[in-house]
Design a protein around this motif. Structure first.
Motif, PDB file in Angstrom:
ATOM      1  N   VAL A  27       0.836  -1.203   0.000  1.00 43.63           N
ATOM      2  CA  VAL A  27       0.000   0.000   0.000  1.00 43.63           C
ATOM      3  C   VAL A  27       0.871   1.254   0.000  1.00 43.63           C
ATOM      4  CG1 VAL A  27      -1.618   1.342   1.391  1.00 43.63           C
ATOM      5  CG2 VAL A  27      -2.004  -1.100   1.044  1.00 43.63           C
ATOM      6  N   GLN A  28       1.879   1.275   0.851  1.00 39.07           N
ATOM      7  CA  GLN A  28       2.712   2.466   0.986  1.00 39.07           C
ATOM      8  C   GLN A  28       3.545   2.754  -0.262  1.00 39.07           C
ATOM      9  OE1 GLN A  28       2.654   4.795   3.414  1.00 39.07           O
ATOM     10  NE2 GLN A  28       0.883   3.627   4.092  1.00 39.07           N
ATOM     11  N   THR A  29       3.968   1.738  -0.959  1.00 43.31           N
ATOM     12  CA  THR A  29       4.806   1.945  -2.148  1.00 43.31           C
ATOM     13  C   THR A  29       3.984   2.003  -3.429  1.00 43.31           C
ATOM     14  OG1 THR A  29       5.197  -0.426  -2.420  1.00 43.31           O
ATOM     15  CG2 THR A  29       6.805   0.829  -1.104  1.00 43.31           C
ATOM     16  N   ARG A  30       2.680   1.720  -3.301  1.00 44.12           N
ATOM     17  CA  ARG A  30       1.808   1.670  -4.478  1.00 44.12           C
ATOM     18  C   ARG A  30       2.380   0.728  -5.542  1.00 44.12           C
ATOM     19  NH1 ARG A  30       0.784   6.129  -2.037  1.00 44.12           N
ATOM     20  NH2 ARG A  30      -1.009   7.452  -2.267  1.00 44.12           N
ATOM     21  N   TYR A  31       3.018  -0.319  -5.053  1.00 44.10           N
ATOM     22  CA  TYR A  31       3.637  -1.298  -5.943  1.00 44.10           C
ATOM     23  C   TYR A  31       3.249  -2.693  -5.470  1.00 44.10           C
ATOM     24  CZ  TYR A  31       7.112  -3.434  -8.920  1.00 44.10           C
ATOM     25  OH  TYR A  31       7.721  -4.165  -9.888  1.00 44.10           O
ATOM     26  N   ALA A  32       2.667  -3.457  -6.321  1.00 43.59           N
ATOM     27  CA  ALA A  32       2.262  -4.817  -5.955  1.00 43.59           C
ATOM     28  C   ALA A  32       3.478  -5.738  -5.972  1.00 43.59           C
ATOM     29  CB  ALA A  32       1.201  -5.329  -6.909  1.00 43.59           C
ATOM     30  N   ILE A  33       3.804  -6.269  -4.801  1.00 34.67           N
ATOM     31  CA  ILE A  33       4.922  -7.212  -4.728  1.00 34.67           C
ATOM     32  C   ILE A  33       4.603  -8.441  -5.578  1.00 34.67           C
ATOM     33  CG2 ILE A  33       6.247  -8.733  -3.223  1.00 34.67           C
ATOM     34  CD1 ILE A  33       5.785  -6.777  -0.971  1.00 34.67           C
ATOM     35  N   GLY A  34       3.376  -8.867  -5.523  1.00 30.08           N
ATOM     36  CA  GLY A  34       2.992 -10.040  -6.298  1.00 30.08           C
ATOM     37  C   GLY A  34       3.618 -11.309  -5.764  1.00 30.08           C
ATOM     38  N   ILE A  35       3.690 -11.430  -4.447  1.00 30.07           N
ATOM     39  CA  ILE A  35       4.371 -12.561  -3.830  1.00 30.07           C
ATOM     40  C   ILE A  35       3.775 -13.898  -4.214  1.00 30.07           C
ATOM     41  CG2 ILE A  35       3.071 -12.295  -1.675  1.00 30.07           C
ATOM     42  CD1 ILE A  35       6.591 -13.725  -2.111  1.00 30.07           C
ATOM     43  N   PHE A  36       2.455 -13.984  -4.250  1.00 33.39           N
ATOM     44  CA  PHE A  36       1.838 -15.264  -4.585  1.00 33.39           C
ATOM     45  C   PHE A  36       2.139 -15.641  -6.022  1.00 33.39           C
ATOM     46  CE2 PHE A  36      -1.467 -13.807  -1.316  1.00 33.39           C
ATOM     47  CZ  PHE A  36      -0.679 -14.253  -0.272  1.00 33.39           C
ATOM     48  N   GLY A  37       2.158 -14.666  -6.906  1.00 29.63           N
ATOM     49  CA  GLY A  37       2.518 -14.916  -8.301  1.00 29.63           C
ATOM     50  C   GLY A  37       3.969 -15.334  -8.441  1.00 29.63           C
ATOM     51  N   ALA A  38       4.859 -14.700  -7.680  1.00 34.02           N
ATOM     52  CA  ALA A  38       6.274 -15.060  -7.725  1.00 34.02           C
ATOM     53  C   ALA A  38       6.499 -16.479  -7.216  1.00 34.02           C
ATOM     54  CB  ALA A  38       7.097 -14.061  -6.911  1.00 34.02           C
ATOM     55  N   ILE A  39       5.820 -16.832  -6.143  1.00 33.20           N
ATOM     56  CA  ILE A  39       5.952 -18.195  -5.614  1.00 33.20           C
ATOM     57  C   ILE A  39       5.376 -19.201  -6.605  1.00 33.20           C
ATOM     58  CG2 ILE A  39       5.201 -19.777  -3.777  1.00 33.20           C
ATOM     59  CD1 ILE A  39       5.371 -17.362  -1.861  1.00 33.20           C
ATOM     60  N   ALA A  40       4.242 -18.865  -7.211  1.00 34.68           N
ATOM     61  CA  ALA A  40       3.641 -19.763  -8.217  1.00 34.68           C
ATOM     62  C   ALA A  40       4.597 -19.970  -9.390  1.00 34.68           C
ATOM     63  CB  ALA A  40       2.310 -19.193  -8.699  1.00 34.68           C
ATOM     64  N   ARG A  41       5.267 -18.906  -9.823  1.00 32.05           N
ATOM     65  CA  ARG A  41       6.250 -19.064 -10.904  1.00 32.05           C
ATOM     66  C   ARG A  41       7.411 -19.939 -10.459  1.00 32.05           C
ATOM     67  NH1 ARG A  41       4.828 -13.745 -11.462  1.00 32.05           N
ATOM     68  NH2 ARG A  41       6.688 -12.983 -10.381  1.00 32.05           N
ATOM     69  N   PHE A  42       7.832 -19.787  -9.197  1.00 31.33           N
ATOM     70  CA  PHE A  42       8.938 -20.574  -8.671  1.00 31.33           C
ATOM     71  C   PHE A  42       8.617 -22.063  -8.672  1.00 31.33           C
ATOM     72  CE2 PHE A  42      11.188 -22.547  -5.068  1.00 31.33           C
ATOM     73  CZ  PHE A  42      12.493 -22.338  -5.487  1.00 31.33           C
ATOM     74  N   VAL A  43       7.361 -22.424  -8.378  1.00 28.02           N
ATOM     75  CA  VAL A  43       6.979 -23.838  -8.362  1.00 28.02           C
ATOM     76  C   VAL A  43       6.456 -24.300  -9.730  1.00 28.02           C
ATOM     77  CG1 VAL A  43       6.583 -23.935  -5.877  1.00 28.02           C
ATOM     78  CG2 VAL A  43       4.682 -23.379  -7.395  1.00 28.02           C
ATOM     79  N   ARG A  44       6.740 -23.497 -10.738  1.00 31.32           N
ATOM     80  CA  ARG A  44       6.439 -23.824 -12.142  1.00 31.32           C
ATOM     81  C   ARG A  44       4.951 -23.902 -12.469  1.00 31.32           C
ATOM     82  NH1 ARG A  44      11.288 -22.450 -13.317  1.00 31.32           N
ATOM     83  NH2 ARG A  44      12.930 -23.978 -13.123  1.00 31.32           N
ATOM     84  N   MET A  45       4.153 -23.124 -11.731  1.00 29.72           N
ATOM     85  CA  MET A  45       2.715 -23.022 -12.001  1.00 29.72           C
ATOM     86  C   MET A  45       2.355 -21.529 -12.071  1.00 29.72           C
ATOM     87  SD  MET A  45       1.474 -26.168 -12.069  1.00 29.72           S
ATOM     88  CE  MET A  45      -0.243 -26.028 -11.709  1.00 29.72           C
ATOM     89  N   PRO A  46       2.883 -20.804 -13.067  1.00 28.08           N
ATOM     90  CA  PRO A  46       2.783 -19.346 -13.079  1.00 28.08           C
ATOM     91  C   PRO A  46       1.372 -18.776 -13.108  1.00 28.08           C
ATOM     92  CG  PRO A  46       3.566 -20.165 -15.184  1.00 28.08           C
ATOM     93  CD  PRO A  46       3.537 -21.333 -14.238  1.00 28.08           C
ATOM     94  N   ASP A  47       0.408 -19.532 -13.544  1.00 31.36           N
ATOM     95  CA  ASP A  47      -0.957 -19.017 -13.631  1.00 31.36           C
ATOM     96  C   ASP A  47      -1.794 -19.309 -12.391  1.00 31.36           C
ATOM     97  OD1 ASP A  47      -0.451 -18.041 -16.187  1.00 31.36           O
ATOM     98  OD2 ASP A  47      -0.935 -19.970 -17.102  1.00 31.36           O
ATOM     99  N   SER A  48      -1.188 -19.879 -11.364  1.00 29.57           N
ATOM    100  CA  SER A  48      -1.949 -20.282 -10.194  1.00 29.57           C
ATOM    101  C   SER A  48      -1.575 -19.455  -8.967  1.00 29.57           C
ATOM    102  CB  SER A  48      -1.725 -21.766  -9.911  1.00 29.57           C
ATOM    103  OG  SER A  48      -2.462 -22.162  -8.783  1.00 29.57           O
TER     104      SER A  48
END
Length: 139
Positions: A27-48
């Protein structure tokens, strides 16, 4: 309360604290970390994103707390449980900083590194303190 249940409860509370801190960062940086997306990409399921959330929750609530309880007796120092939890959170933060960075680039990386370190130290503090309180274990 037994050690495993105490660890799971402590992990849940710690994960809630860390999640709140990470949400404040977004919220403070107005930037979405996208942590769940990054973790999903790490486990080779980028769309989940759901899978990313499940992995995040399982590590924070189940895997890391149980590992903490298992390894804590082998720490050679007689540390306060909250301090031990903070030290134990540093390797988790290193993995998070590498995997969870996602698309964060530029100057925001410095804020990301610093704020996620603080969030993980808070997680570790809460993990150790709540675990010690529930398991009636003190340094």
């Amino acid at each position: 309360m037994n050690r495993a249940v105490s660890a799971l409860v402590a992990g849940a509370v710690g994960t809630m604290v860390m999640s709140a801190a990470l949400a404040i960062f977004e919220v403070q940086t107005r930037y979405a970390i996208g942590i769940f997306g990054a973790i999903a990409r790490f486990v080779r399921m980028p769309d989940s994103l759901f899978l990313g959330f499940v992995v995040y929750a399982l590590v924070g609530i189940v895997a890391w707390p149980l590992l903490f309880v298992s390894l804590k007796p082998y720490v050679p120092l007689d540390l306060d449980p909250a301090v031990a939890g903070m030290l134990f959170a540093v390797p988790l933060w290193i993995a998070f900083a590498i995997v969870g960075r996602g698309d964060v680039t530029g100057a925001i990386v410095v804020l990301f590194v610093g704020f996620t370190l603080l969030a993980h130290l808070a997680y570790g503090f809460v993990l150790g303190a709540v675990y010690a309180s529930l398991a009636d274990e003190h340094a």
